[in-house]
Design a protein around this motif. Structure first.
Motif, PDB file in Angstrom:
ATOM      1  N   CYS A 163      51.920 -40.926  48.940  1.00 20.37           N
ATOM      2  CA  CYS A 163      52.373 -41.297  50.271  1.00 20.37           C
ATOM      3  C   CYS A 163      53.611 -42.169  50.146  1.00 20.37           C
ATOM      4  O   CYS A 163      54.023 -42.529  49.044  1.00 20.37           O
ATOM      5  CB  CYS A 163      51.271 -42.039  51.031  1.00 20.37           C
ATOM      6  N   LEU A 174      46.934 -49.243  47.448  1.00 28.26           N
ATOM      7  CA  LEU A 174      48.105 -48.465  47.062  1.00 28.26           C
ATOM      8  C   LEU A 174      48.523 -48.830  45.646  1.00 28.26           C
ATOM      9  O   LEU A 174      48.493 -50.003  45.259  1.00 28.26           O
ATOM     10  CB  LEU A 174      49.279 -48.744  48.013  1.00 28.26           C
ATOM     11  N   ARG A 225      47.713 -43.437  47.416  1.00 24.83           N
ATOM     12  CA  ARG A 225      46.604 -44.067  48.138  1.00 24.83           C
ATOM     13  C   ARG A 225      45.302 -43.759  47.411  1.00 24.83           C
ATOM     14  O   ARG A 225      44.948 -42.595  47.223  1.00 24.83           O
ATOM     15  CB  ARG A 225      46.540 -43.543  49.566  1.00 24.83           C
ATOM     16  N   GLU A 260      51.348 -40.025  55.020  1.00 27.17           N
ATOM     17  CA  GLU A 260      50.274 -39.835  54.049  1.00 27.17           C
ATOM     18  C   GLU A 260      49.718 -38.428  54.180  1.00 27.17           C
ATOM     19  O   GLU A 260      49.518 -37.936  55.291  1.00 27.17           O
ATOM     20  CB  GLU A 260      49.158 -40.867  54.262  1.00 27.17           C
ATOM     21  N   ASP A 313      47.842 -53.498  53.345  1.00 19.65           N
ATOM     22  CA  ASP A 313      48.838 -52.992  52.396  1.00 19.65           C
ATOM     23  C   ASP A 313      49.976 -53.988  52.178  1.00 19.65           C
ATOM     24  O   ASP A 313      50.616 -53.978  51.117  1.00 19.65           O
ATOM     25  CB  ASP A 313      49.423 -51.670  52.905  1.00 19.65           C
ATOM     26  N   GLN A 337      43.553 -39.908  50.816  1.00 16.97           N
ATOM     27  CA  GLN A 337      43.901 -40.243  49.435  1.00 16.97           C
ATOM     28  C   GLN A 337      45.119 -39.423  49.030  1.00 16.97           C
ATOM     29  O   GLN A 337      45.396 -38.373  49.603  1.00 16.97           O
ATOM     30  CB  GLN A 337      42.738 -39.919  48.484  1.00 16.97           C
TER      31      GLN A 337
END
Length: 871
Positions: free
Chosen positions: A175, A226, A220, A168, A136, A172
């Motif tokens: 976040c 991201l 996400r 998060e 990330d 998915q």
């Protein structure tokens, strides 16, 4: 400060900051396949974070009931052993959806804690996301750090990694980085020895996180990457029970007035004292925590069961029962008695716990009674395992069978074994447990790809109340793969006539057709976080085409008949049984309907007929549908609409009325009750204590039902030689059959009586034992009578009788108790071994046992070998 004041102060504070106070959502989620329960304050608002819906106000505040007992956030095993984890907990939250961000969230959090709650700022620490060097490549949250250093010394601002300071919701979705506020409530002497900053996020019971400020700024994706959200949001969560611990100046959540009334009641019921013995204290904490989780789940509509969310609730309750059984020596139901204290304590803030109290008590008591029986059975089975164990170790496989088949707790197994000087093969047990988990995971494993967006910012509209066919465009789709269903596609359109599963009603099926006539079948329709998703095995060949979306009209029509019938059934039950009846669940399919309701005794046949007649009278009355959409919730309730516990309603609702039946409902219905044709109840029974279930059919299914019964009736008449009065003819046959049975019983008794004398004369003495092995013609009852009659007159008796009928064989062994004791003979062992010769097996007591098999040809060999046991 009392807990009620802690909660109300929080809500009033944010109401003054222009937040709308919203009630807690039900804990059991209905349209989010990623979660069984609300496990955080933000879960009920996912649709807002995802941009699938817009809140009435961009600023909200609440106290949300949460449950953390499964999945990623699972605190179950810590509960009771520490003083600050819980299954059920309240999450105080304030929310901003594209409105304010870090500056306001941080400033207001500090203002509330310091200026309103009067917490000493010297006992507080805050954490800030330090950034990450992984895929990330996220930078440190410098903005949050700069805001915090304006109000708190920098040595109290700590850096946190991704595990602690990047929140998060799942694999998915939205976040972002977060700032946690931690409190150090240790004594001054303890603080001198170790600095509080060294204990933050180290699971210290007096240095705990109380508030998490999440700055939602990313999304996400399925591939792990991201993307920046178009709007930034605030999601905060403060642990209510932990805050009460700080404000009431105690060292444990269980010492707050949230729990002390329940603990005092447990002490009274179990004749124990909290704070004197570590094991007893753990048991009391487990029970006081778990009764809250179970009670609120039942109030929200989730009963204990063997699958899904119901299994989780049953597991929590059984954990509480087991601790009471093992450590508090409670061998009878008692946890249900704690519900009255809970109702008094929390009923004002959560009225559902007060209104559902009787139901909650009944369900918990029945579950306790059932599991205590299971524990008793498990103890017997464990004794058998111990008796047959060679050596000092009980195999993990046997312990797992006891756990998996009978629900017998493994720690209780280990405790009992240790008391008897035995050990448990824990490694073997854990291996079996892992195999089961792997099987379970493999069965439910699913991968979901990212949405492929075809039309940006498309707004989805449901038109299925008015149209069963519509011209639509595909706006997005994604592929989902599971072991159970294989490869599927989820499709979203700009508008849709397909009703998504909800309110007990199944989702619509149908098809898509493009201008070329290419067809894609819609196999199901569901709602996920306010988005209507259509399931298909294939994608359209031209994704950008215009499609005709058509609902399967026959299935929809039948389903509508059943859904409207559930409303009329609900009204009929309240009319016939009383106003205490409340809907507790429903399933509306095209072929049948199922309706669960609260009632504390079996519904009599007369009452069922009255309910059936009530519904059919409304069908014959040809009542028109009166539908009103977007009605303010308060107005709908004032007009008499029935709302269901466990359902999440918005500010505006849809009301459905047929005559005097009026309910809040989002489902589809017939235009006139005459469309239902007829209503027929096919079964009624208990689901749980205080919960009954009716299954019924309407329309075509009723026609099929009567057609089948009519066919069966004429077949029966034919068998009765077309008797003009078939019922009377059947009664006559029944009486004749009863009389013949009595004659046969009498004849068999006479036969057995005569046989006893013959058999007594055939006894031969071998080694001091009266022996007989013979094939005879009697039923099982007659053989037993003969054996025991001979046994009462002859000492040292060894009998083996055999019978044969078609492809079935049976062996019966009787051995005098004197022989069992003196010569160590065992009838059960005899039939188990000889039963192999007739390709079967059996068992029984040492003096009497039977075996059945499917090989009558082996009888002669079995009779011959019987002598081996006494020679």
């Amino acid at each position: 400060m009392k807990s009620q004041d802690v909660r109300s102060t929080y809500l009033r504070f944010f109401e003054d900051k222009k937040h709308s106070i919203v009630p807690s959502a039900p804990m059991v989620l209905k349209d989010d396949p990623t979660l069984m329960f609300v496990n955080s304050g933000m879960a009920p608002f996912k649709e807002y974070f995802l941009g699938n819906a817009k809140p009435k106000n961009t600023r909200l505040t609440d106290s949300q009931k949460c449950l953390r007992v499964s999945g990623k956030h699972n605190d179950l095993e810590e509960v009771g052993y520490d003083t600050y984890h819980h299954t059920l907990f309240e999450m105080l939250g304030n929310w901003s959806f594209g409105d304010y961000f870090k500056k306001e969230a941080i400033a207001w959090a500090w203002e509330l804690l310091i200026d309103v709650y009067k917490i000493d700022p010297d006992i507080l620490y805050v954490t800030v996301f330090e950034g990450s060097n992984d895929g990330d490549a996220l930078e440190m949250d410098q903005e949050a750090y700069d805001l915090w250093k304006e109000i708190i010394p920098e040595d109290r601002i700590l850096m946190g990694d991704k595990k602690d300071n990047f929140w998060e919701m799942g694999d998915q979705g939205p976040c972002g980085p977060c700032s946690e506020i931690h409190v150090d409530i240790r004594t001054p002497e303890e603080k001198v020895l170790v600095s509080g900053k060294d204990l933050v996020n180290q699971d210290h019971p007096q240095v705990v996180e109380i508030w998490n400020l999440v700055f939602m700024q990313y999304n996400r994706k399925a591939n792990g990457s991201l993307e920046v959200l178009p709007n930034k949001h605030i999601d905060t969560g403060m642990g209510f029970e932990r805050l009460c611990m700080v404000l009431q100046d105690v060292k444990s959540n269980y010492d707050t007035d949230v729990f002390t009334p329940i603990i005092r009641e447990i002490e009274t019921i179990t004749d124990t004292e909290y704070g004197k013995d570590a094991e007893i204290d753990i048991a009391i904490r487990v029970i006081s925590d778990h009764v809250r989780a179970v009670a609120f789940s039942i109030a929200d509509g989730q009963l204990p069961s063997n699958t899904g969310a119901g299994y989780v609730i049953r597991r929590i309750l059984r954990r509480a029962i087991r601790y009471g059984f093992t450590f508090l020596d409670k061998k009878e139901p008692f946890i249900y008695r704690l519900v009255s204290v809970l109702s008094k304590k929390m009923g004002d803030a959560f009225p559902e716990i007060k209104s559902q109290r009787q139901l909650i008590e009944n369900v918990i008591k029945e579950e306790e009674t059932s599991f205590l029986r299971t524990l008793d059975q498990g103890l017997v089975l464990l004794d058998r395992i111990i008796e047959t164990t060679k050596g000092k170790e009980v195999s993990g496989d046997k312990a797992f069978q006891l756990y998996d088949t009978y629900g017998f707790p493994i720690d209780l197994t280990a405790l009992i074994l240790s008391e008897k000087g035995l050990e448990l093969d824990e490694k073997g047990f854990n291996e079996e447990l892992q195999k089961q988990k792997q099987r379970s995971r493999a069965a439910s494993e699913m991968s979901t790809e990212d949405w492929i967006i075809l039309i940006e910012d498309a707004v989805e509209e449901f038109v299925g109340y008015d149209h069963l066919e519509a011209q639509v465009k595909l706006t997005r789709y994604r592929k989902v793969t599971s072991k159970k269903e294989g490869e599927m596609y989820q499709l979203v359109f700009n508008l849709t006539p397909f009703y998504a599963e909800g309110g007990g009603q199944v989702g619509d099926k149908g098809y898509l057709e493009d201008a070329k006539g290419d067809v894609v079948y819609i196999l199901d329709t569901k709602k996920e976080n306010n988005v209507i998703i259509h399931f298909s095995k294939n994608l359209p060949s031209n994704l950008n085409a215009a499609f005709t979306a058509a609902v399967d009209t026959k299935q929809r029509s039948r389903t509508e008949c059943n859904h409207t019938a559930t409303h009329l059934l609900h009204q009929g039950l309240r009319e016939v049984l009383g106003l205490h009846v409340e809907q507790k669940g429903s399933a509306v399919h095209s072929k049948y309907l199922r309706f669960d309701f609260s009632h504390f005794s079996k519904v009599t046949p007369e009452q069922l007929r009255d309910v059936e007649d009530f519904v059919n009278a409304r069908i014959e009355g040809k009542l028109d549908l009166e539908e009103h959409r977007s009605v303010p919730m308060e107005k709908a309730l004032e007009q008499g609409a029935v709302a269901l516990f466990g359902e999440k309603y918005g500010d505006t609702v849809r009301t459905i009325r047929f005559g005097q039946s009026m309910e809040l409902c989002g489902g589809t219905h017939v235009k006139n009750t005459a469309d239902i044709w007829h209503f027929k109840i096919v079964s009624e029974g208990a689901v749980a204590s205080g919960i009954r279930r009716i299954e019924a059919i309407t329309n075509d299914a009723v026609k099929d039902f009567y057609s089948e019964n009519n066919r069966a009736f004429f077949e029966m008449k034919d068998l009765l030689n077309n008797a003009k009065k078939p019922v009377k003819a059947l009664e006559s046959l029944k009486d004749e059959n009863t009389a013949l049975k009595k004659q046969i019983e009498s004849l068999l008794k006479d036969k057995a009586k005569n046989l006893k004398g013959e058999l007594a004369n055939e006894l031969t003495e071998i080694n001091g034992i009266q022996f007989l092995a013979k094939k005879i013609d009697l039923d099982a009852s007659g053989i037993k009578d003969v054996a025991f009659e001979l046994g009462s007159k002859h000492k040292n008796l060894f009998l083996l009788f055999a019978t044969a009928e078609a492809d079935k064989a049976m062996l019966t062994c009787y051995i005098s108790k004197e022989l069992v004791k003196e010569r160590n003979l065992n009838a059960g062992q005899v039939v188990r071994e000889l039963g192999k010769l007739i390709q079967g097996g059996g068992g029984g007591q040492p003096f009497f046992a039977t075996a059945g098999g499917k090989n009558p040809a082996g009888i002669e060999q079995a009779l011959y070998q019987a002598k081996n046991y006494i020679q």
